[in-house]
Scaffold this motif. Sequence first.
Motif, PDB file in Angstrom:
ATOM      1  N   ALA A  40       2.969   5.941  -2.739  1.00 15.71           N
ATOM      2  CA  ALA A  40       4.196   6.679  -3.056  1.00 15.71           C
ATOM      3  C   ALA A  40       4.319   6.845  -4.566  1.00 15.71           C
ATOM      4  CB  ALA A  40       5.419   5.962  -2.496  1.00 15.71           C
ATOM      5  N   GLY A  41       3.994   5.793  -5.306  1.00 17.59           N
ATOM      6  CA  GLY A  41       4.020   5.872  -6.769  1.00 17.59           C
ATOM      7  C   GLY A  41       2.988   6.847  -7.299  1.00 17.59           C
ATOM      8  N   LYS A  72       0.834  -1.213   0.000  1.00 16.59           N
ATOM      9  CA  LYS A  72       0.000   0.000   0.000  1.00 16.59           C
ATOM     10  C   LYS A  72       0.865   1.257   0.000  1.00 16.59           C
ATOM     11  CE  LYS A  72      -2.835  -0.386   3.473  1.00 16.59           C
ATOM     12  NZ  LYS A  72      -3.959  -0.021   4.374  1.00 16.59           N
ATOM     13  N   VAL A  73       1.902   1.246   0.822  1.00 17.38           N
ATOM     14  CA  VAL A  73       2.805   2.396   0.885  1.00 17.38           C
ATOM     15  C   VAL A  73       3.462   2.622  -0.472  1.00 17.38           C
ATOM     16  CG1 VAL A  73       5.011   3.200   1.827  1.00 17.38           C
ATOM     17  CG2 VAL A  73       3.244   2.340   3.365  1.00 17.38           C
ATOM     18  N   LEU A 128       6.284   6.998   2.893  1.00 17.04           N
ATOM     19  CA  LEU A 128       5.178   7.796   2.374  1.00 17.04           C
ATOM     20  C   LEU A 128       5.161   9.197   2.983  1.00 17.04           C
ATOM     21  CD1 LEU A 128       2.975   7.500   0.299  1.00 17.04           C
ATOM     22  CD2 LEU A 128       1.418   6.767   2.109  1.00 17.04           C
ATOM     23  N   ASP A 129       5.488   9.296   4.260  1.00 13.05           N
ATOM     24  CA  ASP A 129       5.581  10.612   4.903  1.00 13.05           C
ATOM     25  C   ASP A 129       6.664  11.465   4.251  1.00 13.05           C
ATOM     26  OD1 ASP A 129       3.722   9.994   7.163  1.00 13.05           O
ATOM     27  OD2 ASP A 129       5.276   8.543   7.636  1.00 13.05           O
ATOM     28  N   VAL A 130       7.785  10.826   3.947  1.00 17.64           N
ATOM     29  CA  VAL A 130       8.912  11.513   3.314  1.00 17.64           C
ATOM     30  C   VAL A 130       8.510  12.031   1.936  1.00 17.64           C
ATOM     31  CG1 VAL A 130      11.151  11.074   2.229  1.00 17.64           C
ATOM     32  CG2 VAL A 130      10.755  10.364   4.596  1.00 17.64           C
ATOM     33  N   LEU A 150      -6.299  11.063  -3.536  1.00 19.45           N
ATOM     34  CA  LEU A 150      -5.416  10.819  -2.393  1.00 19.45           C
ATOM     35  C   LEU A 150      -6.194  10.909  -1.082  1.00 19.45           C
ATOM     36  CD1 LEU A 150      -2.516  10.401  -1.284  1.00 19.45           C
ATOM     37  CD2 LEU A 150      -2.295  12.904  -1.266  1.00 19.45           C
ATOM     38  N   GLU A 151      -7.016  11.935  -0.942  1.00 19.39           N
ATOM     39  CA  GLU A 151      -7.812  12.128   0.276  1.00 19.39           C
ATOM     40  C   GLU A 151      -8.693  10.911   0.551  1.00 19.39           C
ATOM     41  OE1 GLU A 151      -9.645  13.947   3.631  1.00 19.39           O
ATOM     42  OE2 GLU A 151      -7.878  14.602   2.506  1.00 19.39           O
ATOM     43  N   GLU A 152      -9.394  10.469  -0.465  1.00 20.44           N
ATOM     44  CA  GLU A 152     -10.305   9.333  -0.295  1.00 20.44           C
ATOM     45  C   GLU A 152      -9.519   8.035  -0.070  1.00 20.44           C
ATOM     46  OE1 GLU A 152     -13.607   9.436   0.014  1.00 20.44           O
ATOM     47  OE2 GLU A 152     -13.373  11.620  -0.075  1.00 20.44           O
TER      48      GLU A 152
END
Length: 235
Positions: free
Chosen positions: A105-106, A100-101, A164-166, A141-143
């Motif tokens: 990220a992609g 998922k990450v 993903l945070d990065v 992205l939000e959903e």
Amino acid sequence: MPREREMNARVVLHGMWVSPYSKRVELALKVKGIEYEFVEEDLTNKSEALLRYSPVHKKVPVLVHNGKPIAESLVIIEYIDETWKEGPRLLPQDPYERAKVRFWAGFLHQQLFEAMGSVLRTDGEAQERAVKEMHEKLKVLEEGIKGSYPGGSPFFNGDNMGLLDVVVCSILGNHKVREEVLGVKFLDPDKYPTVTSWVKALTELPLVKEAMPPHEKLVAIYRLFRARLLESAAA
């Protein structure tokens, strides 16, 4: 012993201060607590080392670990996570969560960032279309992350800053700079409450504040970039 020598070997990052791709690798190195040397590259006059280490793309960032070059930011971050296992993990251990990450990220790297780039390099009706497309990507992205992002934590993984945070920091961390330069609203807390609160929490972290370039310096360079892009498009 060979593995220990490998991890303790010299780490050099060839990058550029304004590059979001370089910035995400810097953040990953800082999260892991890895000491490194930063080599500022001039992309109008690329160094022999950069051309030697990145013969395919000839771009930053390039991480050189024990003399071995690794190119492309997301590839570099996964290499960092797999090589220095003793620090905080940048990707989840669970295969499904890790997938998922990588997916998001992609999406950020390929779709949202490209849409934001279109807003920067267009004007008039073309820019209006680009803004619409960007907001469509932000809505996706939000959903998509609404059920996965733990609102009580600034991190997507829940425990520490991860891949993903990065990536989010490198793409949306300077949204106020883009808004000032373009006069376009990027993050609306009413439309994107999850994404907005996520970005806000991350950009307030001391590690991120320390790593991100000064606001006014970024505003100046983005104005210059935009002027050059519009001039090039009109030529």
